[in-house]
Each structure stands twice: as C-alpha cells, then as structure tokens.
Design a protein around this motif. Structure first.
Motif, short mmCIF file in Angstrom:
data_model
loop_
_atom_site.label_atom_id
_atom_site.label_comp_id
_atom_site.label_asym_id
_atom_site.label_seq_id
_atom_site.Cartn_x
_atom_site.Cartn_y
_atom_site.Cartn_z
N LYS A 40 40.96 30.22 68.01
CA LYS A 40 42.38 30.60 67.81
C LYS A 40 43.00 31.13 69.09
O LYS A 40 44.07 30.69 69.51
N SER A 41 42.31 32.07 69.72
CA SER A 41 42.84 32.62 70.98
C SER A 41 42.95 31.53 72.04
O SER A 41 43.88 31.51 72.85
N THR A 42 41.98 30.62 72.01
CA THR A 42 41.99 29.53 72.99
C THR A 42 43.26 28.68 72.86
O THR A 42 43.83 28.26 73.86
N PHE A 84 48.27 39.74 74.19
CA PHE A 84 46.86 39.36 74.21
C PHE A 84 46.07 40.13 73.15
O PHE A 84 46.44 41.24 72.76
N GLN A 85 44.95 39.52 72.76
CA GLN A 85 44.13 40.12 71.71
C GLN A 85 43.67 41.53 72.09
O GLN A 85 43.71 42.43 71.27
N ASP A 86 43.27 41.72 73.35
CA ASP A 86 42.84 43.06 73.73
C ASP A 86 43.92 43.79 74.53
O ASP A 86 43.64 44.73 75.25
N PHE A 164 51.49 35.88 69.41
CA PHE A 164 50.84 37.15 69.09
C PHE A 164 49.39 36.91 68.73
O PHE A 164 49.10 36.20 67.76
N ASP A 165 48.47 37.51 69.49
CA ASP A 165 47.06 37.37 69.14
C ASP A 165 46.62 38.62 68.40
O ASP A 165 46.37 39.66 69.02
N GLU A 166 46.54 38.52 67.10
CA GLU A 166 46.17 39.64 66.23
C GLU A 166 47.02 40.88 66.50
O GLU A 166 46.50 41.93 66.90
N PRO A 167 48.33 40.79 66.25
CA PRO A 167 49.23 41.89 66.61
C PRO A 167 49.04 43.14 65.76
O PRO A 167 49.40 44.22 66.20
MG LIG Z 1 40.72 35.59 69.27
#
Ligand SMILES: [Mg+2]
Ligand SMILES: Nc1ncnc2c1ncn2[C@@H]1O[C@H](COP(=O)(O)OP(=O)(O)OP(=O)(O)O)[C@@H](O)[C@H]1O
Lengths: 258, 253
Positions: A40-42, A84-86, A164-167
């Motif tokens: 997903k992030s990719t 970003f996710q992190d 949004f990556d896991e907002p």
């Molecule tokens: Mg991810």
C-alpha cells in the motif's frame, strides 16, 4: 486525476506489486486497505514518483510522471500533498519550522506571516501552538508527531491531490474525528482527489467513495462500500472478518465504532 | 571484490557528476552552506591544530637527529617546509577531516534517509542534492584548504619550538630557511591537494549517505565505509598529485 495502468514493481529482485490498475477521478476519495506488507505504501510512493515501476504507467493529470524531467516532476509534486506513514518530520527543525517548511522554502512570505499561519494550522490539527511550536519533533508523542506531519502537508499551498498513509493510526478518537472531517472537507470544498491508506475500516466509512483492497501486491477488490460488503472474494473475506461486527453495526446505524 | 570496487567507482563517478551539476544550478542554499562552513571549519580547528603541532614537532625532532650527523641542522627549516606544506599538512588534515566530517555527513544523510526525511523533502519539491549535498561540498572546498593552511602554520611553529630548544639553531636560521623554500611551487601543490581532497570527501560521504540501506545498522556500515574509502582515496590522490603535478611544474619547485 490519477491512473495506474498495469503497474508492476519490485525492490531489487523482490516483487512488490503485480499488474495493479485503478483510477481516482477528480475530487474522488479512494481508501486503500489490505494486510501489512501488501504494497500500500509503495503505491503512494509510486504516485509521488519517488520510485518508478518496471512495467506499466502512472498517469497524473494526463502526464506520465516517470518520463518527466526533474523540473516538471518538482512542479507536479507541489500539487501533491503526502503524509508519510512514519511522519517523515525533519528532526533537526522545530515543530514550527516543520509545519512552515513549504512556505519557508517556496514563498517569499515574511517570518511573521508564516508564523501566524503555522500557529493557526497547529490549532487546526488540535495542538497547543504555544506549547509545541519551539519543540523538536522527538519531544512529542507519536500521535502529536502525526498531527504535525498532517499540518505540514496541509500548509503546502493548494494541493490538488492528497495522499495519506495511515493518517489516523496513533490518534485518540477526538483527533481521529478531526482528521477524518478534514479529509472530507478537503474533498468537498476544494475538490481534492484523495487516497488514504488505513487499517481502521470504521474510520474509512466517513471518507471513502471507493475502496481498493491490496493483497500481496495484487488488487483483490475495487468498488464501493456495498460491493465490499457483498464481496465473496476469499482474500477480502479474510481481511474483513475481524470487522464483521462493526460493519453490521454501521449498517444498522445503532452505533458507530467497534 | 574487484568487480564491486569497479562498480562502486563508476557509481560514485556518476554521483559526482550529478553533484557538480547541482553545484552549478541556480538554487544555492546560502544559510545551509554557512552553517556547514562553521561546523566543518570552526569545529575542526582544535583537532587540526593538535595534529599540526605534534606532527611538526615529531618530524622536526627526527630530522634534527638525522641532520646533525652531517652538521646540517641549519637546513631544518627547508626540510620542514617540504615535509609539512607539501605533504604532511594536506594529507593529515585531509585524513582528520575524513574521519571527523565524512563520518558525520554520511551518518546524518543516512539517518535522514532511513526516517523518510529525504523522501519528504522530495515530496515538498526540494532537491536533496541541492539542499544537503551541495552546501557540504562548498563548505568542504572552502574550509579544507583553510584548515590545511592553519595546520601548516601550527606545524611550522611546533617545528620552530623544537629548532630553538632541541636543535639549538637561531630563530633567524630557522625562519630564513623556511622562507627560502616557501615558494610558489610548494604552496601551489600544498593548496591544490586539499581542494581535490575536499571533492573526494564530499563525493564519497554524500554518496554513502544517500545510498545507505537497512536501517540503523546500514547507516553504521555506510559511515565506516565512508571514512575508510575517503581516507584511502585521499592517499591515492596525494600520491598521484605528487607524482604527476610535480613532474609538470618541476621548474617552480
Ligand atoms: Mg505502509
Ligand atoms: N526500501 C525498501 N527496500 C526493499 N523492500 C521494501 C522497501 N520498502 C518496502 N519494501 C517491501 O515491499 C513490500 C511492501 O511494502 P509496503 O510498505 O508498501 O507495505 P504496506 O502495505 O504499506 O504495509 P503496512 O500496512 O505494514 O504499512 C514489503 O514486503 C516490504 O518488505
């Protein structure tokens, strides 16, 4: 508009995505779900042009981002906001400098103007500006860092696309509600196309026009919430099974949440 | 082993070309460059000074013993210029900066990469090559020659102390011999070296940082490789300059 056409991608010799195709229309919001490590992030990184697929094309507003010149890429990226996710916060800059990053780098606004906007934005994402503005990101909790990251992305002028990556991961219910409301508002008022990756299926009801389930690098599902509920694909069923109850609950409108 | 070395040399060369192109682009981040100059220049003064004084004294002492056999101690100043200005000053300063600065640059960029900060920068329309690499390159190109001059001066002063108290020659004997050999050719070679070393350090350190992979452990490995590779390349480049440039400008030495 965002379109992925038969995209296959691997990191070195490790395949990550296989023949992924989907489109996100103007002012549509897509939610991507799926098991961890599915890619997903990719997908978001590919849309930003941080990586290029070995096969297939990624078209953004009728341009293939991977064949663009660096200069045009940079111009396009100014129209894309990514959380970003992190977080990806700049750890040597203060919270205020992080949130104002885009304005400091790309505009000629005065220090005071930027500070005013930064303070407002921090309030908007639910942080006490006086308390956090001069702190370093590492001095904040995970959820607070996430909100700083969201604020930083929102303060970049005029995005047309938001990723949004896991907002909402790591946010308390109140902040979660705020962020979701914000995503809705962006879509409805500024007609921004949104892609949000999330595991929180209940949260996603508020923002999703459409769902995509990614399973081990392949598209296992693409459709709206009704189709998602009725899907018989074993991969989708397996992914959704823990959420069955909350699903039902939402439908019966008795209560929201699990 | 040889294959990876050849591959890596090629990669660093490509990277160097990109970095040079970024150097001549219109966007130069002045405040980052100033900050790096301060960190690299002022931050290394003590280390380089210490290196200079001990190297100068050590060599002056060794040469004193050797020269007194021939009753030629008044030549000490001449030899010290050759030893320090042409060879030791540039090489020792280069190696010290490789250890102190190359490691720092690689670790910093590697950490930024592993925490997605470089990607975030790109996402905000900023080119990390211009924002991170070029300021460090400029700072090194300015500061390494300056630090080398500092090292040379301190080294000669250290030698002077030895000359007075151990060699027992007069102040005039020492300094007139020094200025005898402080001629264009020696100074030119002594300054050309740190300029080239600064490019070596910047290319290797930035390359290793931008290509580091595999989290904290990967950054640690990249940092070690960065120091080792830049140190070796400094010694190789030093040899080549001494050999090639020397034969070209022999008339001036
Ligand atoms: Mg991810
Ligand atoms: N920089 C990288 N180098 C090599 N492999 C990578 C890299 N980044 C991700 N991968 C691999 O790609 C695959 C997909 O990763 P990705 O981060 O897209 O998953 P994800 O769906 O976002 O998972 P999560 O829900 O846990 O965030 C994983 O198997 C991962 O190991």
């Amino acid at each position: 508009m965002i379109e992925l056409r038969n995209v296959s991608f691997s990191y070195g010799d490790q395949p990550v995505l296989r023949d992924v195709s989907f489109t996100v229309a103007h002012s549509e919001s897509l939610v991507i779900m799926g098991p961890s490590g599915g890619g997903k992030s990719t997908i978001l990184r590919l849309i930003l042009g941080l990586e290029c697929p070995q096969e297939g094309e990624i078209i953004i507003n009728s341009d293939n981002i991977c064949v663009m010149k660096e200069k045009d890429k940079r111009k396009l990226r100014k129209k894309i906001g990514m959380v970003f996710q992190d977080g990806g916060l700049f750890d040597s800059l203060t919270v205020g400098e992080n949130v104002g990053y885009y304005l400091i780098e790309h505009t000629k606004m005065s220090y005071d103007e930027i500070e005013e906007k930064v303070v407002k934005m921090l309030g908007f994402v639910g942080l006490d500006a006086d308390e956090v503005i001069d702190k370093l990101p590492e001095q904040l909790s995970g959820g607070m860092q996430r909100r700083v990251a969201i604020g930083r992305t929102l303060l970049s002028t005029d995005p047309k696309i938001m990723l949004f990556d896991e907002p909402t991961t790591g946010l308390d219910p109140q902040a979660t509600k705020k962020v979701l409301h914000l995503i809705q508002k962006l879509r409805d008022e500024k007609s921004i196309s949104t892609i949000a990756v999330t595991h929180q299926i209940v949260d996603s009801f508020a923002i999703a026009d459409r769902y995509l389930v990614i399973h081990e690098g392949e598209v296992a599902f693409d459709g709206d919430v009704m189709q998602l509920r009725d899907s018989a694909d074993p991969r989708v069923l397996a992914f959704l099974s823990p959420f069955r109850d909350s699903f039902k609950a939402v439908y019966e409108r008795k209560f929201i949440g699990g | 082993m040889l294959k990876t070395f050849a591959y890596q040399s090629q990669e660093i060369l490509f990277f160097a070309v990109r970095m040079i192109r970024a150097l001549f682009s219109r966007t130069i981040y002045v405040s980052e460059t100033m900050e790096q100059m301060y960190l690299i220049g002022v931050g290394s003064l003590f280390l380089v000074g210490l290196t200079g004084v001990f190297a100068g004294q050590g060599f002056a002492y060794a040469f004193t013993v050797e020269l007194s056999d021939f009753g030629a101690t008044t030549y000490l100043g001449r030899i010290m210029v050759i030893a320090i200005v042409r060879e030791l000053g540039p090489v020792l300063t280069g190696l010290m900066i490789a250890a102190r600065v190359a490691s720092g640059i690689t670790a910093e960029i590697g950490a930024m990469k592993s925490s997605n900060q470089l990607d975030a920068m790109v996402a905000f329309g900023i080119d990390p090559m211009k924002k991170i690499a070029v300021p460090r390159l400029i700072a090194l190109v300015v500061m390494l020659p300056a630090l080398t001059i500092f090292c040379d001066v301190i080294g000669l002063l250290g030698a002077y102390v030895v000359a007075i108290f151990i060699t027992h020659i007069t102040s005039t004997q020492f300094w007139s011999a020094v200025f005898d050999r402080l001629i264009f050719g020696n100074i030119f070679v002594g300054l050309l070296k740190p300029v080239l070393f600064s490019f070596v350090i910047a290319f290797v350190a930035c390359y290793k940082g931008f290509t580091s992979e595999g989290g904290t452990k990967g950054v640690g490995r990249a940092t070690t490789e960065s120091v080792v590779l830049s140190s070796i390349l400094i010694l190789v480049v030093n040899f080549l300059i001494t050999k090639v440039v020397f034969s070209l400008i022999k008339g001036y030495l």
